[in-house]
Design a protein around this motif. Structure first.
Motif, PDB file in Angstrom:
ATOM      1  N   LEU A   1      16.182  -1.270  -5.607  1.00  0.00           N
ATOM      2  CA  LEU A   1      15.785  -2.025  -4.412  1.00  0.00           C
ATOM      3  C   LEU A   1      16.825  -1.913  -3.299  1.00  0.00           C
ATOM      4  CD1 LEU A   1      14.498  -5.380  -5.950  1.00  0.00           C
ATOM      5  CD2 LEU A   1      13.109  -3.546  -4.958  1.00  0.00           C
ATOM      6  N   ASP A   2      16.331  -2.091  -2.058  1.00  0.00           N
ATOM      7  CA  ASP A   2      17.223  -2.162  -0.899  1.00  0.00           C
ATOM      8  C   ASP A   2      17.402  -3.598  -0.408  1.00  0.00           C
ATOM      9  OD1 ASP A   2      17.721   0.751  -0.295  1.00  0.00           O
ATOM     10  OD2 ASP A   2      15.533   0.720  -0.335  1.00  0.00           O
TER      11      ASP A   2
ATOM     12  N   ARG B   1       0.827  -1.204   0.000  1.00  0.00           N
ATOM     13  CA  ARG B   1       0.000   0.000   0.000  1.00  0.00           C
ATOM     14  C   ARG B   1       0.866   1.261   0.000  1.00  0.00           C
ATOM     15  NH1 ARG B   1      -5.056  -1.359   2.121  1.00  0.00           N
ATOM     16  NH2 ARG B   1      -5.303  -3.632   2.119  1.00  0.00           N
ATOM     17  N   VAL B   2       1.083   1.825  -1.172  1.00  0.00           N
ATOM     18  CA  VAL B   2       1.927   3.018  -1.277  1.00  0.00           C
ATOM     19  C   VAL B   2       1.356   4.175  -0.470  1.00  0.00           C
ATOM     20  CG1 VAL B   2       2.905   4.714  -2.861  1.00  0.00           C
ATOM     21  CG2 VAL B   2       2.722   2.340  -3.567  1.00  0.00           C
ATOM     22  N   GLU B   3       0.056   4.398  -0.596  1.00  0.00           N
ATOM     23  CA  GLU B   3      -0.556   5.530   0.103  1.00  0.00           C
ATOM     24  C   GLU B   3      -0.449   5.380   1.618  1.00  0.00           C
ATOM     25  OE1 GLU B   3      -1.291   8.301  -1.241  1.00  0.00           O
ATOM     26  OE2 GLU B   3      -0.833   7.471  -3.199  1.00  0.00           O
ATOM     27  N   VAL B   4      -0.578   4.160   2.101  1.00  0.00           N
ATOM     28  CA  VAL B   4      -0.437   3.922   3.548  1.00  0.00           C
ATOM     29  C   VAL B   4       0.986   4.235   3.987  1.00  0.00           C
ATOM     30  CG1 VAL B   4      -0.551   2.195   5.391  1.00  0.00           C
ATOM     31  CG2 VAL B   4      -2.284   2.202   3.574  1.00  0.00           C
ATOM     32  N   ALA B   5       1.960   3.765   3.211  1.00  0.00           N
ATOM     33  CA  ALA B   5       3.364   4.022   3.554  1.00  0.00           C
ATOM     34  C   ALA B   5       3.658   5.521   3.576  1.00  0.00           C
ATOM     35  CB  ALA B   5       4.282   3.320   2.565  1.00  0.00           C
ATOM     36  N   LEU B   6       3.190   6.239   2.557  1.00  0.00           N
ATOM     37  CA  LEU B   6       3.480   7.669   2.463  1.00  0.00           C
ATOM     38  C   LEU B   6       2.720   8.480   3.503  1.00  0.00           C
ATOM     39  CD1 LEU B   6       3.528   8.128  -1.419  1.00  0.00           C
ATOM     40  CD2 LEU B   6       5.488   8.099   0.126  1.00  0.00           C
TER      41      LEU B   6
ATOM     42  N   ALA C   1       7.031   2.037  -8.041  1.00  0.00           N
ATOM     43  CA  ALA C   1       7.044   2.134  -6.580  1.00  0.00           C
ATOM     44  C   ALA C   1       8.132   3.097  -6.120  1.00  0.00           C
ATOM     45  CB  ALA C   1       7.260   0.752  -5.965  1.00  0.00           C
ATOM     46  N   ARG C   2       9.339   2.971  -6.684  1.00  0.00           N
ATOM     47  CA  ARG C   2      10.437   3.854  -6.283  1.00  0.00           C
ATOM     48  C   ARG C   2      10.128   5.302  -6.664  1.00  0.00           C
ATOM     49  NH1 ARG C   2      13.377   4.189  -2.425  1.00  0.00           N
ATOM     50  NH2 ARG C   2      14.489   2.216  -2.700  1.00  0.00           N
TER      51      ARG C   2
ATOM     52  N   LEU D   1       8.447   0.396   1.926  1.00  0.00           N
ATOM     53  CA  LEU D   1       7.384  -0.314   1.223  1.00  0.00           C
ATOM     54  C   LEU D   1       7.935  -1.649   0.738  1.00  0.00           C
ATOM     55  CD1 LEU D   1       4.483   0.006  -0.197  1.00  0.00           C
ATOM     56  CD2 LEU D   1       5.792   0.707  -2.219  1.00  0.00           C
ATOM     57  N   HIS D   2       7.096  -2.687   0.810  1.00  0.00           N
ATOM     58  CA  HIS D   2       7.452  -3.994   0.259  1.00  0.00           C
ATOM     59  C   HIS D   2       6.396  -4.376  -0.766  1.00  0.00           C
ATOM     60  CE1 HIS D   2       9.406  -7.990   0.336  1.00  0.00           C
ATOM     61  NE2 HIS D   2       8.209  -8.373  -0.081  1.00  0.00           N
ATOM     62  N   VAL D   3       6.837  -4.788  -1.941  1.00  0.00           N
ATOM     63  CA  VAL D   3       5.888  -5.186  -2.983  1.00  0.00           C
ATOM     64  C   VAL D   3       6.180  -6.609  -3.435  1.00  0.00           C
ATOM     65  CG1 VAL D   3       5.421  -2.848  -3.812  1.00  0.00           C
ATOM     66  CG2 VAL D   3       7.318  -4.135  -4.807  1.00  0.00           C
ATOM     67  N   GLY D   4       5.120  -7.269  -3.936  1.00  0.00           N
ATOM     68  CA  GLY D   4       5.251  -8.614  -4.477  1.00  0.00           C
ATOM     69  C   GLY D   4       5.260  -8.573  -5.987  1.00  0.00           C
ATOM     70  N   GLN D   5       5.334  -9.752  -6.585  1.00  0.00           N
ATOM     71  CA  GLN D   5       5.392  -9.830  -8.041  1.00  0.00           C
ATOM     72  C   GLN D   5       4.102  -9.358  -8.702  1.00  0.00           C
ATOM     73  OE1 GLN D   5       8.004 -10.548 -10.029  1.00  0.00           O
ATOM     74  NE2 GLN D   5       9.252 -10.527  -8.170  1.00  0.00           N
ATOM     75  N   GLY D   6       2.977  -9.496  -8.015  1.00  0.00           N
ATOM     76  CA  GLY D   6       1.708  -9.075  -8.597  1.00  0.00           C
ATOM     77  C   GLY D   6       1.280  -7.681  -8.196  1.00  0.00           C
ATOM     78  N   ASP D   7       2.147  -6.982  -7.470  1.00  0.00           N
ATOM     79  CA  ASP D   7       1.811  -5.645  -6.982  1.00  0.00           C
ATOM     80  C   ASP D   7       2.366  -4.583  -7.935  1.00  0.00           C
ATOM     81  OD1 ASP D   7       0.631  -6.869  -4.768  1.00  0.00           O
ATOM     82  OD2 ASP D   7       2.480  -6.769  -3.597  1.00  0.00           O
ATOM     83  N   LEU D   8       2.432  -3.383  -7.449  1.00  0.00           N
ATOM     84  CA  LEU D   8       2.991  -2.268  -8.204  1.00  0.00           C
ATOM     85  C   LEU D   8       4.418  -2.570  -8.648  1.00  0.00           C
ATOM     86  CD1 LEU D   8       2.433   0.791  -8.893  1.00  0.00           C
ATOM     87  CD2 LEU D   8       3.572   1.303  -6.721  1.00  0.00           C
TER      88      LEU D   8
END
Length: 203
Positions: A118-119, A66-71, A90-91, A78-85
């Protein structure tokens, strides 16, 4: 960022603050807020409370997907999966300073990675896990080692991990292990986290 013991909150957990605090008191070094059931508007205040609770311990909060939640909450990343943004988008949206992690399940996911975005990566699943029913085929510890070797950034092992796994995870070259049920479903989450942290230290 310390990936040693990465606690991911269980979907639908009631008292996330108490659970996260117990995990951190026991030795969790990073916490990820993952909840597929609640809306962004519901999760933002939850994330803010978690950040305030974790701050005295110096433990960052990462938000899943959830980008908006993180921001909006001021989370550390933020952590994303293969089916996400996608990670480039995201960056772009979170900026250069927040932590960004990606789940990788196969070598082809690593081969396509652009550098410098990525980090860390979450590598796996090592085993099947009930906490993520739609997970990819488990890779085992040999598959984990291959993913870790190919990763251009530190990797944390994910998927079905718990007591007794630290040595194998460490031998595979991972920087740490991510757990959900091993802490979140334990009768005493703090004691469970402490046992996992101590096991990692001995491995």
């Amino acid at each position: 960022m310390n990936l040693t013991l990465y606690f991911v909150t269980p979907d639908g957990a009631e008292d996330l603050e108490a659970l996260a605090l117990a995990a951190v008191r026991g030795g969790a070094t990073l916490v990820q807020l993952r909840d597929k059931r609640r809306s962004d508007d519901e999760l933002i205040p939850v994330a803010r409370r978690l950040i305030a609770a974790l701050d005295p311990f110096g433990v960052p909060l990462i938000v899943n997907d959830r980008v908006e939640v993180a921001l909006s909450s001021g989370a550390a990343g933020l952590h994303v999966g293969q089916g996400d943004l996608g990670i480039e988008e995201a960056r772009r949206r979170i900026g250069p300073d927040l932590i960004l992690g990606l789940s990788v399940e196969e070598m082809r996911h690593l081969e396509a990675l652009p550098l410098g975005i990525l980090d860390y990566v979450g590598a796996g699943p090592v085993r099947a896990t009930a906490s993520k029913p739609d997970h990819a085929m488990p890779v085992g510890f040999d598959g984990l080692a291959r993913l870790v070797r190919a990763a251009p950034v530190p990797a944390v092992a994910i998927g079905g991990l718990g007591p007794g796994d630290a040595r194998a995870v460490k031998q595979a070259g991972a920087a740490g292990m991510a757990v959900v049920s091993a802490i979140g479903a334990a009768a005493d989450p703090e004691a469970a986290a402490r046992a996992l942290a101590e096991e990692w230290g001995r491995a």
